[in-house]
Design an enzyme around this catalytic site. Structure first.
Site, PDB file in Angstrom:
ATOM      1  N   ASN A 123       3.137 -13.441  -4.596  1.00 22.18           N
ATOM      2  CA  ASN A 123       3.397 -12.163  -5.266  1.00 22.18           C
ATOM      3  C   ASN A 123       4.906 -11.968  -5.334  1.00 22.18           C
ATOM      4  O   ASN A 123       5.540 -11.643  -4.335  1.00 22.18           O
ATOM      5  CB  ASN A 123       2.743 -11.022  -4.480  1.00 22.18           C
ATOM      6  CG  ASN A 123       3.053  -9.664  -5.094  1.00 22.18           C
ATOM      7  OD1 ASN A 123       3.528  -9.587  -6.231  1.00 22.18           O
ATOM      8  ND2 ASN A 123       2.798  -8.601  -4.353  1.00 22.18           N
ATOM      9  N   LYS A 141       6.525  -9.721  -6.959  1.00 24.07           N
ATOM     10  CA  LYS A 141       6.929  -8.309  -7.097  1.00 24.07           C
ATOM     11  C   LYS A 141       7.976  -8.171  -8.218  1.00 24.07           C
ATOM     12  O   LYS A 141       7.838  -8.784  -9.264  1.00 24.07           O
ATOM     13  CB  LYS A 141       7.447  -7.768  -5.767  1.00 24.07           C
ATOM     14  CG  LYS A 141       6.486  -8.058  -4.606  1.00 24.07           C
ATOM     15  CD  LYS A 141       6.812  -7.291  -3.382  1.00 24.07           C
ATOM     16  CE  LYS A 141       5.939  -7.777  -2.233  1.00 24.07           C
ATOM     17  NZ  LYS A 141       5.899  -6.850  -1.136  1.00 24.07           N
ATOM     18  N   HIS A 190      -2.687  -3.075  -5.052  1.00 24.21           N
ATOM     19  CA  HIS A 190      -1.685  -3.477  -4.052  1.00 24.21           C
ATOM     20  C   HIS A 190      -1.146  -2.201  -3.399  1.00 24.21           C
ATOM     21  O   HIS A 190      -0.998  -1.163  -4.056  1.00 24.21           O
ATOM     22  CB  HIS A 190      -0.555  -4.255  -4.732  1.00 24.21           C
ATOM     23  CG  HIS A 190       0.402  -4.850  -3.752  1.00 24.21           C
ATOM     24  ND1 HIS A 190       1.393  -4.113  -3.149  1.00 24.21           N
ATOM     25  CD2 HIS A 190       0.501  -6.099  -3.251  1.00 24.21           C
ATOM     26  CE1 HIS A 190       2.063  -4.896  -2.324  1.00 24.21           C
ATOM     27  NE2 HIS A 190       1.545  -6.111  -2.359  1.00 24.21           N
ATOM     28  N   GLU A 199       1.668  -1.174  -2.728  1.00 27.94           N
ATOM     29  CA  GLU A 199       2.813  -0.544  -3.414  1.00 27.94           C
ATOM     30  C   GLU A 199       2.342   0.259  -4.622  1.00 27.94           C
ATOM     31  O   GLU A 199       2.925   1.287  -4.966  1.00 27.94           O
ATOM     32  CB  GLU A 199       3.854  -1.622  -3.785  1.00 27.94           C
ATOM     33  CG  GLU A 199       4.572  -2.098  -2.524  1.00 27.94           C
ATOM     34  CD  GLU A 199       5.063  -3.535  -2.552  1.00 27.94           C
ATOM     35  OE1 GLU A 199       5.137  -4.140  -3.625  1.00 27.94           O
ATOM     36  OE2 GLU A 199       5.356  -4.060  -1.453  1.00 27.94           O
ATOM     37  N   GLU A 221      -4.406  -6.291   3.398  1.00 27.71           N
ATOM     38  CA  GLU A 221      -2.961  -6.211   3.608  1.00 27.71           C
ATOM     39  C   GLU A 221      -2.646  -4.937   4.376  1.00 27.71           C
ATOM     40  O   GLU A 221      -2.516  -3.858   3.763  1.00 27.71           O
ATOM     41  CB  GLU A 221      -2.235  -6.178   2.269  1.00 27.71           C
ATOM     42  CG  GLU A 221      -2.430  -7.429   1.439  1.00 27.71           C
ATOM     43  CD  GLU A 221      -1.255  -7.632   0.497  1.00 27.71           C
ATOM     44  OE1 GLU A 221      -0.547  -8.622   0.681  1.00 27.71           O
ATOM     45  OE2 GLU A 221      -1.041  -6.796  -0.382  1.00 27.71           O
ATOM     46  N   GLY A 227       6.163  -6.712   4.131  1.00 31.86           N
ATOM     47  CA  GLY A 227       7.618  -6.712   3.991  1.00 31.86           C
ATOM     48  C   GLY A 227       8.351  -6.238   5.238  1.00 31.86           C
ATOM     49  O   GLY A 227       9.542  -5.932   5.175  1.00 31.86           O
ATOM     50  N   SER A 287       3.723 -10.138   5.675  1.00 32.74           N
ATOM     51  CA  SER A 287       4.697 -10.925   6.439  1.00 32.74           C
ATOM     52  C   SER A 287       4.197 -12.318   6.809  1.00 32.74           C
ATOM     53  O   SER A 287       4.474 -12.812   7.905  1.00 32.74           O
ATOM     54  CB  SER A 287       5.146 -10.149   7.679  1.00 32.74           C
ATOM     55  OG  SER A 287       5.819  -8.957   7.279  1.00 32.74           O
TER      56      SER A 287
HETATM   57  C1  PEP Z   1       2.731  -8.629  -0.580  1.00 35.56           C
HETATM   58  O1  PEP Z   1       3.576  -8.501  -1.439  1.00 35.56           O
HETATM   59  O2  PEP Z   1       1.552  -8.490  -0.888  1.00 35.56           O
HETATM   60  C2  PEP Z   1       3.148  -8.973   0.781  1.00 35.56           C
HETATM   61  C3  PEP Z   1       2.238  -9.203   1.662  1.00 35.56           C
HETATM   62  O3  PEP Z   1       4.509  -9.045   1.027  1.00 35.56           O
HETATM   63  P1  PEP Z   1       5.222  -9.759   2.306  1.00 35.56           P
HETATM   64  O4  PEP Z   1       4.622 -11.127   2.420  1.00 35.56           O
HETATM   65  O5  PEP Z   1       6.662  -9.794   1.940  1.00 35.56           O
HETATM   66  O6  PEP Z   1       4.915  -8.915   3.507  1.00 35.56           O
END
Ligand code: PEP
Length: 244
Positions: A9, A11, A93, A95, A163, A169, A206
């Site tokens: 992803n 982003k 997601h 976000e 998630e 992040g 992460s």
């Molecule tokens: C994500 O964007 O879905 C995500 C899990 O980001 P990160 O791996 O940076 O935590």
């Protein structure tokens, strides 16, 4: 058995120059047997990624609109996403849920529309830190699952991503046993309803080369959704091949 799905992803990162450099370093090696890779770039980069990614890789969109077409300035339809080569789309997601206020109702509409228009949605669910600390993790994620899938959960054609919001992040990854227990609850919910018979449940939050193998070793972890670490071809390649 469906292949494990390893998803990048990107982003709101990457430019055309950076995408070209990414795939120059990424090369043409296929994923290890039993693994599938999918790239989720920002919208304008979809055709470039489609043309540069190795054969057998999949393309996905980070978001979509539920309408077939129409006067929706700034939105992108599933129809167009299919047209430019997408086979996957992210729905819900964290976000989108938390920064853009997308409601459960809206997300259920997007999920249905994606399925109806031939895309494979990945419905994302996850609890906040406060919800986890109050012991509400399973209520939250199962509630999001039920709302996203709707009254008649589809028998197949979609995947899920767990998630935890506090892990995205932040560098704070869920312990593999905690991820596994949430994944197992999601699997049990689907099994109990005869839904998602081909669904994979990805973990996201992460993920790094150093923790990917342990997460993938959990029986109910069927893939990974990777944000930050997927922007670097070397670390994303290490995740794609972790423990294989
Ligand atoms: C994500 O964007 O879905 C995500 C899990 O980001 P990160 O791996 O940076 O935590």
């Amino acid at each position: 058995m469906e292949p494990l799905l390893i998803a990048a992803n990107w982003k709101m990162y990457m430019t055309t120059r950076e995408v070209r450099e990414f795939f120059r370093q990424w090369g043409n090696d296929p994923p290890p047997p039993g693994r599938e890779v999918v790239f989720f770039p920002p919208f304008p980069l979809l055709p470039l990624v489609r043309d540069l990614m190795p054969k057998g890789s999949a393309l996905g969109a980070q978001n979509s609109h539920e309408a077939h077409e129409g006067a929706f300035t700034g939105e992108v339809s599933c129809r167009l996403l299919r047209d430019v080569g997408c086979s996957y789309v992210l729905v819900g997601h964290s976000e989108r849920r938390h920064l853009f206020g997308e409601s459960e109702e809206r997300l259920a509409g997007k999920f249905r529309a994606a399925l109806a228009r031939g895309l494979r949605p990945i419905l994302c669910v996850g609890e906040t830190l406060a919800q986890r600390q109050e012991g509400h993790t399973l209520d939250v994620v199962l509630g999001q699952l039920a709302a996203g899938l709707g009254e008649e959960p589809p028998v197949k054609g979609f995947d899920l991503a767990y998630e935890p919001v506090w892990a995205i992040g932040t560098g704070q990854v869920a312990r593999s046993e905690d991820a596994e227990s949430v994944h197992e609850a999601l699997c049990a919910w689907l099994r109990g309803r005869g839904a998602g018979t081909d669904a994979r449940i990805l973990y996201g939050g992460s993920v790094k080369p150093g923790n990917a193998a342990e997460l993938l070793a959990q029986p109910s972890v069927h893939g990974l959704l990777v944000g930050g670490a997927s922007l670097d071809p070397l670390s994303f390649r290490a995740i794609l091949t972790a423990g294989a």
